[in-house]
Scaffold this active site. Structure first.
Site, PDB file in Angstrom:
ATOM      1  CD  GLN A  83       1.201  -5.920   4.324  1.00 15.96           C
ATOM      2  OE1 GLN A  83       1.319  -5.839   5.533  1.00 15.96           O
ATOM      3  NE2 GLN A  83       0.807  -4.894   3.583  1.00 15.96           N
ATOM      4  CG  HIS A 145       0.434  -3.347   9.506  1.00 13.71           C
ATOM      5  ND1 HIS A 145       0.095  -2.071   9.896  1.00 13.71           N
ATOM      6  CD2 HIS A 145       0.834  -3.244   8.210  1.00 13.71           C
ATOM      7  CE1 HIS A 145       0.276  -1.241   8.868  1.00 13.71           C
ATOM      8  NE2 HIS A 145       0.722  -1.952   7.832  1.00 13.71           N
ATOM      9  CE1 TYR A 260       0.382   3.391   2.809  1.00 10.19           C
ATOM     10  CE2 TYR A 260      -1.088   2.603   4.536  1.00 10.19           C
ATOM     11  CZ  TYR A 260       0.157   2.637   3.950  1.00 10.19           C
ATOM     12  OH  TYR A 260       1.200   1.929   4.501  1.00 10.19           O
TER      13      TYR A 260
END
Length: 369
Positions: A83, A145, A260
């Site tokens: 990410q 993030h 989630y």
């Protein structure tokens, strides 16, 4: 005023897919292929473009999209994960005079990392005089993030988006650190004297707003003076926000998403003293970039917000009137591609970066008569 009061009814009337007439109004050109997980696009005054690749390379493109074989040298090394890595590239508003560009990237390693902002001078195919302007604190574990987008404001400041670090979401409400915040800095990396929390003991002075999850889209509209962001929710609850100095945007105490695992994150969708989103998306689009259209090629899009989407594999056009949703439109579904960045070019075309090992730079122009 509660921005969400009439949202369900408005959503029923929203256009959620591009119709045939709209599709006929544009054509999509492929400018560049073979980009490795491209993340951000910036335009140089002479027509060249810069593209970051998540793995750590900064690439130069000619005005016609031809990719220079050798990457730009002198790019700082950072922490690369699924990410994150090398993220934003932005051109100083006075680039023609000073040659400065700004980069965001993750620093550290899997055990201790966060987001960093640096500035350097672009000289031919290399970066010189690299300066680290800001490093988000604290360093935390994990590879999720990081935020990483930035935008320049007309008062010679910039706003940088940051993430909550995924496993540290409660810290988005803690004004003593940078997790889950937007920060506002001068172009030299200093804290502006009018930042909302500058003189409060125990508060990080760079903070501009709080209560964010992972903001990967930010855009300033020079016509209205409004600053917008979009951010990833968990399962559902992606948000489009109007950003104002010192506001708390709720995460994780107020959210339209669930965890989630399916567990409830919070029973509250909004709370007193916290600013509700202009719009939320459930199921998630996974918004990854944001642009305000101001250009001459598509007068029907003037002032609209364009939200790139990864999971949605589209760009979601949003029209607002006085902060109220008027229309949404799903664009470029025909590409069947994760869209990482969306930009308005100097000539008014819309530019898209597709996400992947074989990423592309695309240009959207009017279809013609």
């Amino acid at each position: 005023m509660n921005r969400l009061t009439s949202l369900p009814a408005l959503l029923l009337a929203t256009l959620l897919a591009a119709d045939a007439a709209s599709a006929d109004n544009y054509r999509i050109e492929t400018l560049t292929e073979g980009l490795s997980y491209p993340w951000s696009l910036a335009f140089l005054p002479d027509g060249r473009m810069l593209v970051t690749e998540r793995g750590g390379q900064l690439r130069q493109l000619e005005a016609d999209g031809r990719l220079r074989e050798a990457p730009v040298t002198g790019v700082p090394e950072g922490y690369v994960d699924v990410q994150t890595g090398l993220m934003e590239v932005a051109i100083d508003p006075d680039f023609a005079d000073n040659g400065l560009i700004y980069l965001t990237y993750a620093y550290g390693d899997a055990e201790a990392n966060n987001t960093r902002l640096a500035r350097a001078r672009l000289v031919d195919d290399r970066l010189e005089d690299l300066q680290v302007l800001f490093s988000a604190q604290p360093a935390k574990r994990g590879g999720s993030h990081f935020g990483g987008r930035l935008v320049f404001l007309p008062d010679d400041t910039l706003v940088l988006t940051l993430g909550d670090g995924f496993d540290y979401r409660e810290q988005a409400q803690n004004l003593g650190n940078h997790l889950g915040k937007l920060v506002r800095l001068t172009r030299d990396g200093e804290v502006p004297p009018d930042n909302p929390f500058r003189d409060q003991p125990g508060v990080e002075p760079a903070i501009f707003s709080s209560g964010h999850r992972n903001v990967q889209g930010i855009a300033y509209d020079p016509e209205t003076g409004r600053l917008y962001t979009n951010e990833h929710g968990p399962r559902g609850g992606d948000e489009l926000n109007l950003i104002e100095s010192g506001r708390n945007y709720g995460w994780p105490l107020a959210t339209f998403g669930i965890d989630y695992t399916g567990a409830q994150i919070s029973p509250f969708r909004q709370l007193p003293g916290m600013t509700a989103p202009l719009l939320h998306w459930s199921p998630s689009l996974a918004p990854s970039a944001l642009a305000v259209y101001r250009g001459e090629l598509f007068p029907q899009w003037q002032g609209d917000l364009f939200n790139a989407a990864l999971v949605g594999r589209e760009v979601r056009r949003v029209r607002l009137t006085n902060g109220t949703l008027v229309e949404q439109q799903s664009l470029f579904k025909e590409l069947d591609a994760r869209i990482r960045d969306v930009r308005v070019g100097p000539e008014g075309a819309l530019y898209l970066l597709t996400d992947g090992a074989e990423g592309r730079l695309l240009r959207v122009v009017p279809a013609g008569p």
